[in-house]
Design a protein around this motif. Sequence first.
Motif, PDB file in Angstrom:
ATOM      1  N   LEU A 168      -5.788  -6.823  -8.568  1.00  0.00           N
ATOM      2  CA  LEU A 168      -5.681  -7.745  -7.443  1.00  0.00           C
ATOM      3  C   LEU A 168      -5.634  -9.190  -7.917  1.00  0.00           C
ATOM      4  CD1 LEU A 168      -8.124  -6.008  -4.953  1.00  0.00           C
ATOM      5  CD2 LEU A 168      -5.636  -5.898  -5.019  1.00  0.00           C
ATOM      6  N   GLY A 169      -6.223  -9.467  -9.067  1.00  0.00           N
ATOM      7  CA  GLY A 169      -6.117 -10.801  -9.647  1.00  0.00           C
ATOM      8  C   GLY A 169      -4.686 -11.144 -10.009  1.00  0.00           C
ATOM      9  N   ILE A 170      -3.950 -10.177 -10.558  1.00  0.00           N
ATOM     10  CA  ILE A 170      -2.538 -10.411 -10.883  1.00  0.00           C
ATOM     11  C   ILE A 170      -1.735 -10.575  -9.597  1.00  0.00           C
ATOM     12  CG2 ILE A 170      -0.475  -9.389 -11.916  1.00  0.00           C
ATOM     13  CD1 ILE A 170      -2.258  -8.156 -14.046  1.00  0.00           C
ATOM     14  N   LEU A 171      -2.067  -9.796  -8.558  1.00  0.00           N
ATOM     15  CA  LEU A 171      -1.405  -9.979  -7.263  1.00  0.00           C
ATOM     16  C   LEU A 171      -1.572 -11.414  -6.780  1.00  0.00           C
ATOM     17  CD1 LEU A 171      -0.070  -9.012  -4.600  1.00  0.00           C
ATOM     18  CD2 LEU A 171      -2.361  -8.284  -3.853  1.00  0.00           C
ATOM     19  N   ARG A 172      -2.788 -11.927  -6.850  1.00  0.00           N
ATOM     20  CA  ARG A 172      -3.019 -13.307  -6.405  1.00  0.00           C
ATOM     21  C   ARG A 172      -2.260 -14.304  -7.270  1.00  0.00           C
ATOM     22  NH1 ARG A 172      -8.098 -10.986  -5.218  1.00  0.00           N
ATOM     23  NH2 ARG A 172      -8.920 -11.434  -7.293  1.00  0.00           N
ATOM     24  N   SER A 173      -2.193 -14.043  -8.565  1.00  0.00           N
ATOM     25  CA  SER A 173      -1.460 -14.954  -9.458  1.00  0.00           C
ATOM     26  C   SER A 173       0.030 -14.961  -9.139  1.00  0.00           C
ATOM     27  CB  SER A 173      -1.691 -14.554 -10.918  1.00  0.00           C
ATOM     28  OG  SER A 173      -3.045 -14.703 -11.278  1.00  0.00           O
ATOM     29  N   SER A 185       5.392   1.462  -3.603  1.00  0.00           N
ATOM     30  CA  SER A 185       5.825   2.787  -4.066  1.00  0.00           C
ATOM     31  C   SER A 185       5.854   2.778  -5.588  1.00  0.00           C
ATOM     32  CB  SER A 185       7.216   3.143  -3.517  1.00  0.00           C
ATOM     33  OG  SER A 185       8.200   2.265  -4.042  1.00  0.00           O
ATOM     34  N   GLY A 186       5.848   3.981  -6.145  1.00  0.00           N
ATOM     35  CA  GLY A 186       6.033   4.117  -7.587  1.00  0.00           C
ATOM     36  C   GLY A 186       4.811   3.871  -8.437  1.00  0.00           C
ATOM     37  N   THR A 187       3.612   3.893  -7.848  1.00  0.00           N
ATOM     38  CA  THR A 187       2.380   3.744  -8.625  1.00  0.00           C
ATOM     39  C   THR A 187       1.396   4.844  -8.235  1.00  0.00           C
ATOM     40  OG1 THR A 187       1.267   2.328  -7.013  1.00  0.00           O
ATOM     41  CG2 THR A 187       2.656   1.231  -8.633  1.00  0.00           C
ATOM     42  N   SER A 188       0.311   4.934  -8.990  1.00  0.00           N
ATOM     43  CA  SER A 188      -0.680   5.967  -8.699  1.00  0.00           C
ATOM     44  C   SER A 188      -1.352   5.749  -7.353  1.00  0.00           C
ATOM     45  CB  SER A 188      -1.746   5.985  -9.809  1.00  0.00           C
ATOM     46  OG  SER A 188      -2.450   4.749  -9.846  1.00  0.00           O
ATOM     47  N   THR A 196      -3.733   5.482  -1.684  1.00  0.00           N
ATOM     48  CA  THR A 196      -5.118   5.809  -2.007  1.00  0.00           C
ATOM     49  C   THR A 196      -6.038   4.739  -1.429  1.00  0.00           C
ATOM     50  OG1 THR A 196      -5.143   4.552  -4.071  1.00  0.00           O
ATOM     51  CG2 THR A 196      -4.306   6.825  -4.180  1.00  0.00           C
ATOM     52  N   ARG A 197      -7.328   4.912  -1.640  1.00  0.00           N
ATOM     53  CA  ARG A 197      -8.270   3.900  -1.167  1.00  0.00           C
ATOM     54  C   ARG A 197      -8.005   2.547  -1.828  1.00  0.00           C
ATOM     55  NH1 ARG A 197     -13.713   5.474  -2.687  1.00  0.00           N
ATOM     56  NH2 ARG A 197     -14.384   3.692  -1.428  1.00  0.00           N
ATOM     57  N   PHE A 198      -7.660   2.577  -3.128  1.00  0.00           N
ATOM     58  CA  PHE A 198      -7.318   1.321  -3.794  1.00  0.00           C
ATOM     59  C   PHE A 198      -6.031   0.750  -3.218  1.00  0.00           C
ATOM     60  CE2 PHE A 198      -5.258  -1.140  -7.232  1.00  0.00           C
ATOM     61  CZ  PHE A 198      -6.229  -2.121  -7.397  1.00  0.00           C
ATOM     62  N   GLY A 199      -5.058   1.606  -2.915  1.00  0.00           N
ATOM     63  CA  GLY A 199      -3.820   1.140  -2.302  1.00  0.00           C
ATOM     64  C   GLY A 199      -4.066   0.443  -0.979  1.00  0.00           C
ATOM     65  N   GLU A 200      -5.005   0.966  -0.191  1.00  0.00           N
ATOM     66  CA  GLU A 200      -5.358   0.304   1.059  1.00  0.00           C
ATOM     67  C   GLU A 200      -6.005  -1.053   0.797  1.00  0.00           C
ATOM     68  OE1 GLU A 200      -7.653   2.897   3.511  1.00  0.00           O
ATOM     69  OE2 GLU A 200      -6.117   4.463   3.544  1.00  0.00           O
ATOM     70  N   GLU A 201      -6.805  -1.145  -0.272  1.00  0.00           N
ATOM     71  CA  GLU A 201      -7.409  -2.438  -0.602  1.00  0.00           C
ATOM     72  C   GLU A 201      -6.346  -3.435  -1.063  1.00  0.00           C
ATOM     73  OE1 GLU A 201     -10.851  -5.015  -1.161  1.00  0.00           O
ATOM     74  OE2 GLU A 201     -10.319  -3.287   0.084  1.00  0.00           O
ATOM     75  N   LYS A 369     -11.769  -3.022  -8.309  1.00  0.00           N
ATOM     76  CA  LYS A 369     -11.054  -2.456  -9.453  1.00  0.00           C
ATOM     77  C   LYS A 369     -10.585  -1.058  -9.067  1.00  0.00           C
ATOM     78  CE  LYS A 369     -12.339  -5.989 -12.018  1.00  0.00           C
ATOM     79  NZ  LYS A 369     -11.379  -7.048 -12.383  1.00  0.00           N
ATOM     80  N   ILE A 370      -9.472  -0.655  -9.629  1.00  0.00           N
ATOM     81  CA  ILE A 370      -8.938   0.639  -9.257  1.00  0.00           C
ATOM     82  C   ILE A 370      -9.901   1.764  -9.590  1.00  0.00           C
ATOM     83  CG2 ILE A 370      -7.662   0.900 -11.442  1.00  0.00           C
ATOM     84  CD1 ILE A 370      -5.453   2.306  -9.771  1.00  0.00           C
ATOM     85  N   ALA A 371     -10.666   1.620 -10.679  1.00  0.00           N
ATOM     86  CA  ALA A 371     -11.613   2.685 -11.062  1.00  0.00           C
ATOM     87  C   ALA A 371     -12.722   2.856 -10.047  1.00  0.00           C
ATOM     88  CB  ALA A 371     -12.189   2.373 -12.441  1.00  0.00           C
TER      89      ALA A 371
END
Length: 375
Positions: A168-173, A185-188, A196-201, A369-371
């Motif tokens: 999410l830090g890279i998204l903000r950058s 699309s195209g990611t885990s 996934t739950r991370f995708g919703e975040e 974090k995705i983990a």
Amino acid sequence: MADLKDELDTSSEVGELDDLPAPPTAEPSAPGTGPGEDPDTGLLDRAHALLDAHPVADGYSGLPWTLRHLPRVDLELGEGAVDTDVPRLREGHVGALFWALHLPEGLAGDQAVGATLEQLDLVKTVVRAHPEGLRLADTPGPITDVRHHGRVAVLPGPAGAAAIGDSLGILRSLHGLGLRALTLSGTSWASEAGLTRFGEEVLREMNRLGVVADLSGASADTVRRACVVSKAPVLCARSAARALRPHPANLPDDLLAELGAAKGLCMVPLTAEQAGPSVRDVADQLDHVRQVAGPECVGLSGTYDAGSAHPQDLADASRYPHLIAELLRRGWPEADIALLTWGNVQRVLREADFTAREAQRRRQPSTAKIAEFDG
């Protein structure tokens, strides 16, 4: 992105779409030609006049990746090596254009992040080199400026989801550098299985920033979940109707209806593979999306310089008036055409901006974090 709403809402120079005088609605039986006038000429003249008032906001151009592999080009003088240059954009009445940052398949991780950063840098370099024709809308500039100054507003995006490197830090950058849309699309965390739950975040953080979610090529489960989770309108930057053309990126009618109910936007690509081989086929697609999802849910994506074959009479970015003339021939109300070309994209950008402003009052930048979600 937040400032874009101000430009759209408060520009004293141009004003917003809703403030413009409503064009008269044509009667289907009266194409608007005078006695003895060629009907096709009359329709094309009307199309040019309508686009003067409501230019095209084009949802997808593959120009950044194409320019990476070409020697220096001059887009203001006209450039035969590409489908998109300033003269053709002006002839086609294009007022705003999303420059896609999608990458070839196989790039992931740090490579995908780096290649996206390089494309963002290239977009800014190209726009700076063409100040008379192009204006970057990342901070953003007034996207309606083209009507008075002959410029086209360039909005960077969509980028592929791999561009954020599960961070999410890279998204903000990337947003800080100008990114305006991201394809989920195209990611885990955004796959055939859905978000996934991370995708919703990720989507919630996109809402907080004002980055628009692009769902073209996403799975049906991802589209449905994104329409529920997102507080801002989503769009499909390159999707037509699967009922007419069975392409995997095209949407079935049930998803079109759900997208319309969520006030999203389906931007029909002008490619032979997805829309059909002729301008009439493209118009059929627009008719269908408008009927199923509603007139506020349909837009246009030239998809020029993306390696795709285009329908006859729509070979490059100058040909939009020919498509609009076909819609006028079919009896489309001019108010619906104004939504198609400009108004619907403007609404999505406004609502994304409003959602971001409200979310930033309530929500701090996510440190997830995705983990923590999917590990």
